[in-house]
Design an enzyme around this catalytic site. Sequence first.
Site, mmCIF file in Angstrom:
data_model
loop_
_atom_site.group_PDB
_atom_site.id
_atom_site.type_symbol
_atom_site.label_atom_id
_atom_site.label_comp_id
_atom_site.label_asym_id
_atom_site.label_seq_id
_atom_site.Cartn_x
_atom_site.Cartn_y
_atom_site.Cartn_z
ATOM 1 N N ASP A 123 10.201 -2.830 5.244
ATOM 2 C CA ASP A 123 9.174 -2.183 4.131
ATOM 3 C C ASP A 123 9.661 -1.666 3.132
ATOM 4 O OD1 ASP A 123 9.167 0.865 4.886
ATOM 5 O OD2 ASP A 123 9.427 -0.263 6.819
ATOM 6 N N ASP A 157 -0.783 3.718 5.961
ATOM 7 C CA ASP A 157 0.402 4.596 6.343
ATOM 8 C C ASP A 157 -0.089 6.100 6.571
ATOM 9 O OD1 ASP A 157 2.693 6.149 6.427
ATOM 10 O OD2 ASP A 157 3.560 5.453 4.868
ATOM 11 N N GLU A 203 0.704 9.589 8.139
ATOM 12 C CA GLU A 203 1.950 10.222 8.730
ATOM 13 C C GLU A 203 1.878 11.700 8.124
ATOM 14 O OE1 GLU A 203 5.829 9.139 7.099
ATOM 15 O OE2 GLU A 203 4.941 7.335 6.283
#
Length: 287
Positions: free
Chosen positions: A86, A175, A177
């Site tokens: 990534d 994503d 987090e």
Amino acid sequence: MPVHRSGTARRPHTAAAGILLSFLSALVLVVTLPGAATATATATAAAAAAKKPEPGSAHMGMGVIKHDGQGGLPRDTRVTQTEGVDVSSHQGNVNWASLWTSGVKWAYVKATEGNYYKNPYFGQQYNGSYNVGMIRGAYHFATPNDSTGANQANYFVDNGGGWSRDGRTLPGALDIEWNPYGAQCYGKTQSGMVAWIRDFLNTYKARTGRDAVIYTATSWWKTCTGNYAGFGSVNPLWIARYNTTVGELPPGWGVQTMWQYTSTGPIVGDHNKFNGALDRVQALAYG
């Protein structure tokens, strides 16, 4: 002059000098302390600001080592694993040919963050990975304190996060987090975070027809969603853990689809393992 029992004479001018000195010290304290406190506060604020990353600079896994640490590299498993990477603007122009030769077969590229940032290297990274033969997808770095999940899902789809049934495009990834800019849960309650994620996922599916991948770390998920288990039956899990095993997964998922296992891999730092052979990566792309 009176004499004290100890036999020591008290001098009038010495006493007066002491009183004057005490007064001047107090005056200096009153004058200087506010300024000193202001200077200290200013320096502290400047130091805090210097540590805060620039908006848009967030990327997958930037909080993993700080919060979860790191151990060794993965051990061999009986299930074939397919190597992937990534990337974000941190990698700049990526040498995709070298990655392909090294055995990397899939890639995710950061497209957007919040509703204010687009990766300036997105074209080179997204198209470059595709052009060397990789199966590629795009990801969105969520900032739930800025705007709604629906707003950010639309921003993502409108700026590179869409999907097409060409067998080479993976569904978009959310994503979600640690907040690199402030409080780790973005000021959300656990139920509020779950609602925000659901809003994003529902909007993404309405726009693309696909269920988005969820990228997260188990410790963050426990803290910020209360260990919510409701997405596991639909959304593929991309787990972040830099150690020899994936460890504990969030509830609802019996197995991970992808695993980001290091931030210090060859050519580009973030390396991942797809939990299956290349034909399983292709199956996820086809939907």
